[in-house]
Design an enzyme around this catalytic site. Structure first.
Site, PDB file in Angstrom:
ATOM      1  N   TRP A 278       0.794  -1.141   0.057  1.00  0.00           N
ATOM      2  CA  TRP A 278      -0.120   0.042  -0.028  1.00  0.00           C
ATOM      3  C   TRP A 278       0.715   1.261   0.050  1.00  0.00           C
ATOM      4  O   TRP A 278       0.493   2.165  -0.583  1.00  0.00           O
ATOM      5  CB  TRP A 278      -0.919  -0.075   1.054  1.00  0.00           C
ATOM      6  CG  TRP A 278      -1.744   1.186   1.268  1.00  0.00           C
ATOM      7  CD1 TRP A 278      -3.230   1.295   0.665  1.00  0.00           C
ATOM      8  CD2 TRP A 278      -1.794   2.290   1.899  1.00  0.00           C
ATOM      9  NE1 TRP A 278      -3.591   2.593   0.979  1.00  0.00           N
ATOM     10  CE2 TRP A 278      -2.638   3.205   1.702  1.00  0.00           C
ATOM     11  CE3 TRP A 278      -0.553   2.946   2.588  1.00  0.00           C
ATOM     12  CZ2 TRP A 278      -2.869   4.597   2.125  1.00  0.00           C
ATOM     13  CZ3 TRP A 278      -0.706   4.322   3.379  1.00  0.00           C
ATOM     14  CH2 TRP A 278      -1.504   4.963   3.043  1.00  0.00           C
ATOM     15  N   HIS A 279       2.010   1.087   0.608  1.00  0.00           N
ATOM     16  CA  HIS A 279       2.800   2.318   0.970  1.00  0.00           C
ATOM     17  C   HIS A 279       3.533   2.764  -0.602  1.00  0.00           C
ATOM     18  O   HIS A 279       4.177   3.809  -0.723  1.00  0.00           O
ATOM     19  CB  HIS A 279       3.776   2.253   1.954  1.00  0.00           C
ATOM     20  CG  HIS A 279       3.364   2.228   3.186  1.00  0.00           C
ATOM     21  ND1 HIS A 279       2.804   1.401   3.859  1.00  0.00           N
ATOM     22  CD2 HIS A 279       3.285   3.530   4.009  1.00  0.00           C
ATOM     23  CE1 HIS A 279       2.341   1.821   5.322  1.00  0.00           C
ATOM     24  NE2 HIS A 279       2.532   3.118   5.142  1.00  0.00           N
ATOM     25  N   GLY A 280       3.811   1.782  -1.398  1.00  0.00           N
ATOM     26  CA  GLY A 280       4.299   1.980  -2.778  1.00  0.00           C
ATOM     27  C   GLY A 280       4.518   0.768  -3.417  1.00  0.00           C
ATOM     28  O   GLY A 280       4.535  -0.270  -3.129  1.00  0.00           O
TER      29      GLY A 280
END
Lengths: 400, 471
Positions: free
Chosen positions: B321-323
């Site tokens: 989700w963060h990248g």
């Protein structure tokens, strides 16, 4: 409406007084700055930053949808913000209060790094230069080629002047990392024909040889280098006392101060000259008239006072002097040379200065052409400061 | 648009606040909706359509779910929920992960599929999660259906939380959407929160960031241990103050407008275990994954094997989700493993150890995680982690000492500001001053100073003395 106002007052009464005050303070602060920034007249140019400021962008649907309108509008607001320069000062003093001993590097829109400064001792600002090794190697190569090509025909000297971060290293903040200028100058020395000014400047480092708030050396610093240069060229330099010191301005605030917009002790801009009359022409500067002075005093009323010497950076300057000895000097240079030229007029009948950043872009004004058509040239001096020399992208033009 | 810009502070905010409080209550959501779309479209004039699309999808899906539920047709309702999830996740997947997928497919199969080179739409990870959770909540009966498109649009686009969270779940503000009461007390507390956040972002995070950026310019092969640690500690502070500062500003702005968002950070760096850290860091994301992934998968109630599986899934998802990059996956897995270890035995041990030991243990692993998080390029990451443990060949050089001395005061402030101490002190002082006018003077003077300093730093960031001025 009355009903509404009544209601407003009841809420006011019922609310915690301090919270009402906070609400109002916040709104007034934001509003005041907003209004102030909206009524500030739009400026086209920043004296301090030496660049054009973003103007109100023109609204077009195309610009809106490709995002350039909003981007430009934001730049416009920021560039034109009320009292723009004073905010920089506030920031600098805050940083000083936080114990920071340097200002960070900046990156401009083209991705160029604009170095910050160290807040040195005794009110000195010293530039934080980072070495571009590849460019340095390339430039050394060009100097080598040039020396091979011309050393037997002319007396060529390479004067790469150490900057304050080397000479005044004891004025740097504790442990401040600086680039290895010594090693770089050793490399230049290996090429031969090098005029090494490190020792003479170090010997006089407690004198006023660099400006406190500008990246140039002072005319006194240039004087010591002048003695080294003359000696190397077999010329007898004049003693300091034999020159007249003439103060051009005692309110010089240089480029390094502009980076942080901080109050520094004013620098003294002066020149060392003898009684030599000159004719100065600027062959590659359209519209510039021939004059009888090395100083363009109009710059003394601007912030760019150093440009008083030889009208700043002109592609080519041709000086004829009253020193009738038939000798001609070609000076391939940056602005470090400008304050030395008045001293050199006592030794040459003609001095030609070329600035490779704007000279030599096309063949007719190439360096080889110049040397071919001016057979009277005796000496060639390449004079740059070490930082500028290591990163200048135009040095290649000396081999063209 | 970002909060820490002159454009937001001295154009957008005053105009929106003025209009908001001038307009009668019934028009305020409409204003928020329109203003928020402008806020978003300012930086993303084209991608704003994606957000509107996602809003419309869940607005209609929410209504359909409610309709089928009222008909007792749970199967159809379930299909609608699935449809919402598929649409939102496809949107997110396409714009965020396509190129990552293509790169990996190309690497594995030696194919040569061209990259799409799509710019990531700002905030897409946040708003797709929000709209999705709404439809799910309606299905679960945790939220009432919102029939008013303006109110629903205002919820999704609400500018304070639009581009960097917190992830506001619909059920937590459903009531406030149509029945909030703006007042001086909330506005003042919003001001206080916004100022705190602005200061954290502009004065603390950005300055810590300068140290980190400086360290990254050094030769990583010969980076001394001390420099490497100064760098990564600076980054740890940067990411915390940046993110929590942004959340503070969001919560503060929401409060001014009468909304009460849930907290997103709770002094994560005082944690004494990784488990505790994740209860204090980006709370709204952790809650989201708990409510919509971990618990629906069975949580810890279906035996240890499924429990472990669920934790793995959640942390893999959290990572990605963060990248869209391998380092984020590693980062997620890293935390997943640490949490598993803690869950099965370490937590009990940590409780017995002196507080200082468990605190150091936690910070050590958190700081290492930030290196993994910050450095996208794998070889560089390897070098940096190596340098932290001596592969640079030296412990310190003059450079390290310079960084330390020049930033000593900043580091002290950063450390102090990541504990509850400053807030406690300020509260104590203000309580002591009581309701006297001096209370307001002190408080407002502090806010004014923060605003002026932040403005100075923001203006300075655009201050570029022309390069050729030098010559």
């Amino acid at each position: 409406m009355n009903e509404k106002i009544k209601k407003l007052f009841t809420t006011l009464k019922e609310s915690n007084k301090n919270n009402v005050v906070t609400t109002l303070t916040f709104c007034i602060l934001i509003l005041a700055l907003t209004v102030a920034s909206m009524v500030t007249p739009v400026k086209t140019y920043s004296q301090l930053e030496k660049r054009n400021l973003t103007q109100r962008p023109e609204f077009t649907l195309k610009a809106l949808f490709d995002g350039t309108y909003t981007q430009d509008y934001e730049k416009f607001i920021t560039d034109q913000f009320v009292a723009r320069d004073s905010w920089i000062t506030l920031k600098t003093y805050t940083e000083r209060l936080l114990g920071k001993s340097d200002s960070p590097d900046k990156v401009d829109e083209e991705g160029n790094v604009i170095p910050g400064v160290y807040f040195g001792k005794d009110g000195y600002l010293i530039e934080k230069h980072t070495l571009n090794n590849d460019q340095l190697e390339t430039n050394l190569g060009h100097i080598e080629t040039f020396l091979k090509k011309y050393s037997d025909k002319f007396s060529v000297r390479v004067l790469i002047a150490p900057t304050a971060s080397l000479t005044l290293s004891d004025k740097l903040p504790l442990f401040a990392p600086v680039w290895d200028q010594d090693a770089m100058l050793d490399r230049v020395a290996e090429l031969g024909s090098f005029v090494d000014c490190r020792d003479v400047l170090a010997e006089h480092k407690d004198e006023y040889i660099y400006y406190r708030a500008d990246h140039h050396w002072t005319t006194l610093g240039a004087y010591y280098a002048y003695t080294e240069l003359c000696t190397s060229l077999g010329i007898e330099p004049y003693a300091y006392e034999e020159f007249n010191k003439c103060v051009l301005s005692d309110k010089f605030v240089g480029t390094l101060a502009a980076k942080v917009n901080m109050k520094t002790e004013n620098d003294e801009l002066f020149t060392l000259e003898r009684d030599v009359s000159v004719t100065v022409s600027y062959p590659l500067s359209p519209g510039k008239e021939t004059t009888n002075t090395l100083y363009e005093e109009k710059h003394l009323s601007t912030s760019d006072k150093y440009s008083t010497f030889l009208d700043g950076n002109q592609p080519m300057v041709d000086i004829t002097t009253s020193t009738k000895n038939g000798k001609t000097l070609l000076l391939i240079k940056d602005s470090y040379s400008h304050c030395m030229v008045p001293m050199l007029t006592s030794h040459y009948e003609r001095i030609i200065l070329i600035d490779l950043r704007s000279y030599g872009q096309s063949f007719p004004d190439s360096v080889s052409m110049l040397l071919k058509t001016n057979e009277s040239i005796d000496d060639i001096v390449i004079l740059y400061n070490a930082e500028n020399f290591s990163e200048d992208r135009n040095i290649y033009r000396i081999t063209r | 648009m970002v909060f820490s810009s002159l454009l937001f502070l001295f154009r957008y905010l005053p105009i929106v606040l003025a209009l908001y409080f001038i307009l009668p209550k019934k028009f305020r959501n409409a204003l928020l909706f329109v203003a928020s779309l402008i806020f978003y479209a300012w930086g993303e004039p084209v991608y704003v359509t994606l957000m509107i699309f996602s809003t419309l999808v869940d607005y209609t899906h929410g209504i359909m779910v409610a309709y089928f539920k009222s008909q007792g047709n749970m199967r159809a309702a379930k299909i609608v929920v699935a449809s919402s999830m598929i649409i939102n996740l496809s949107l997110l997947g396409f714009f965020k992960y396509s190129d990552f997928l293509i790169t990996n497919v190309n690497a594995i199969f030696g194919t040569d599929i061209a990259l799409l080179n799509l710019a990531l739409p700002i905030g897409i990870s946040f708003y797709t999660f929000q709209t999705m959770s709404y439809t799910i909540d309606v299905y679960r009966g945790d939220a009432e259906v919102q029939g008013n498109i303006i109110s629903f649009g205002a919820y999704v686009a609400l500018f304070p939380q639009l581009i960097a969270g917190p992830i506001v779940q619909f059920k937590t503000i459903a009531e406030q959407l149509d029945h909030r009461k703006e007042n001086y007390d909330d506005f003042a507390s919003g001001v206080s929160r916004f100022m705190t956040g602005l200061g954290k972002k502009v004065l603390l995070a950005n300055n810590a960031g300068i140290i980190w950026d400086t360290v990254l310019t050094y030769d990583l092969d010969n980076l001394p241990v001390l420099t490497a640690w100064i760098g990564i500690l600076a980054y740890s502070f940067q990411i915390y103050f940046d993110f929590s500062g942004y959340s503070d500003m969001a919560i503060g702005l929401g409060r001014m407008l009468g909304f009460k968002f849930l907290e997103n950070f709770n002094y994560p760096y005082i944690s004494k275990s990784i488990t505790e850290f994740w209860r204090r860091w980006h709370i709204s994301l952790g809650t989201w994954f708990r409510d919509y992934v971990y618990i629906p998968l069975g949580g810890n109630r279906k035996g240890p094997v499924k429990h472990i599986r669920n934790i793995c899934i959640v942390w893999l998802a959290t990572g990605i989700w963060h990248g869209a990059n391998w380092n984020f996956i590693i980062w997620g897995v890293y935390f997943g493993i640490l949490l598993l270890i803690e869950k099965f035995f370490l937590l009990k041990l940590l409780e017995k150890l002196p507080k200082i030991v468990s605190h150091i243990y936690t910070l050590f692993f958190v700081v290492i995680s930030w290196a993994i998080f910050a450095i996208v390029d794998m070889p560089t990451l390897g070098k940096y982690l190596g340098a932290m443990f001596g592969s640079g060949g030296s412990f310190a050089d003059t450079n390290s000492f310079y960084l330390l001395i020049s930033n000593a005061i900043l580091f002290i402030i950063l450390i102090a500001a990541s504990t509850p101490a400053p807030k406690m002190l300020a509260d104590k002082l203000l309580t002591k001053l009581g309701e006297r006018p001096i209370n307001a003077v002190v408080k407002n003077a502090a806010f004014a100073v923060i605003l002026l300093l932040c403005t100075a730093y923001i203006v300075d960031a655009s201050y570029n003395p022309f390069l050729y001025f030098r010559f």
